[in-house]
Design a protein around this motif. Structure first.
Motif, PDB file in Angstrom:
ATOM      1  N   SER A  71       0.834  -1.193   0.000  1.00  0.00           N
ATOM      2  CA  SER A  71       0.000   0.000   0.000  1.00  0.00           C
ATOM      3  C   SER A  71       0.873   1.248   0.000  1.00  0.00           C
ATOM      4  N   GLN A  72       0.444   2.214  -0.762  1.00  0.00           N
ATOM      5  CA  GLN A  72       1.157   3.481  -0.838  1.00  0.00           C
ATOM      6  C   GLN A  72       0.192   4.598  -0.486  1.00  0.00           C
ATOM      7  N   ALA A  73       0.745   5.734  -0.139  1.00  0.00           N
ATOM      8  CA  ALA A  73      -0.088   6.890   0.178  1.00  0.00           C
ATOM      9  C   ALA A  73      -0.825   7.330  -1.078  1.00  0.00           C
ATOM     10  N   PRO A  74      -2.046   7.814  -0.931  1.00  0.00           N
ATOM     11  CA  PRO A  74      -2.792   8.255  -2.108  1.00  0.00           C
ATOM     12  C   PRO A  74      -2.142   9.481  -2.749  1.00  0.00           C
ATOM     13  N   CYS A  75      -2.369   9.597  -4.033  1.00  0.00           N
ATOM     14  CA  CYS A  75      -1.848  10.729  -4.809  1.00  0.00           C
ATOM     15  C   CYS A  75      -2.942  11.782  -4.903  1.00  0.00           C
ATOM     16  N   GLY A  92      -5.660   6.355  -5.513  1.00  0.00           N
ATOM     17  CA  GLY A  92      -4.661   5.358  -5.207  1.00  0.00           C
ATOM     18  C   GLY A  92      -3.757   5.124  -6.411  1.00  0.00           C
ATOM     19  N   ASP A  93      -2.645   4.443  -6.210  1.00  0.00           N
ATOM     20  CA  ASP A  93      -1.718   4.222  -7.305  1.00  0.00           C
ATOM     21  C   ASP A  93      -2.253   3.237  -8.348  1.00  0.00           C
ATOM     22  N   GLU A  94      -3.352   2.550  -8.053  1.00  0.00           N
ATOM     23  CA  GLU A  94      -3.942   1.627  -9.015  1.00  0.00           C
ATOM     24  C   GLU A  94      -4.908   2.333  -9.948  1.00  0.00           C
ATOM     25  N   SER A  95      -5.225   3.601  -9.721  1.00  0.00           N
ATOM     26  CA  SER A  95      -6.178   4.355 -10.526  1.00  0.00           C
ATOM     27  C   SER A  95      -5.518   4.928 -11.771  1.00  0.00           C
ATOM     28  N   SER A  96      -6.356   5.172 -12.788  1.00  0.00           N
ATOM     29  CA  SER A  96      -5.876   5.865 -13.976  1.00  0.00           C
ATOM     30  C   SER A  96      -6.839   7.005 -14.287  1.00  0.00           C
ATOM     31  N   LEU A  97      -6.348   7.959 -15.004  1.00  0.00           N
ATOM     32  CA  LEU A  97      -7.178   9.125 -15.328  1.00  0.00           C
ATOM     33  C   LEU A  97      -7.924   8.934 -16.625  1.00  0.00           C
TER      34      LEU A  97
END
Length: 97
Positions: A71-75, A92-97
């Protein structure tokens, strides 16, 4: 060892090719510029990296990158709409724009 690259090759692909040649795990390695000792962003292409042709790049243990699946901190992202409104949110780092 030399790794041939094209202008649109990402530095992650360069790292993958170098690790494959040496039998190293890509997930635990990173790239560092040989002269400046600066860690390189693996998501950019060679063309945009600012590296010279025939630059010396080192494959190094990448201790500052969390392993995959951790887990990483949210962007925090801000988007300016055409209407002038500004929207912000955390992704989250799993999201894309």
């Amino acid at each position: 060892e030399k790794v041939p690259v094209a202008p649109n090759t990402t530095l992650r692909e360069v790292l993958s090719a170098a690790c494959t040649k040496r039998g190293l795990d890509v997930a635990t390695r990173g790239l560092r510029h040989g002269r400046t000792r600066k860690h390189l962003d693996l998501s950019i292409t060679f063309r945009l990296s600012g590296l010279d042709n025939n630059a010396l790049i080192e494959v190094v243990e990448d201790g500052h990158t969390a392993p995959r699946g951790s887990s990483q901190a949210p962007c925090r992202v801000a988007v300016q709409l055409e209407s002038g409104d500004r929207r912000t949110g955390s992704l989250g780092d799993e999201s894309s724009l």
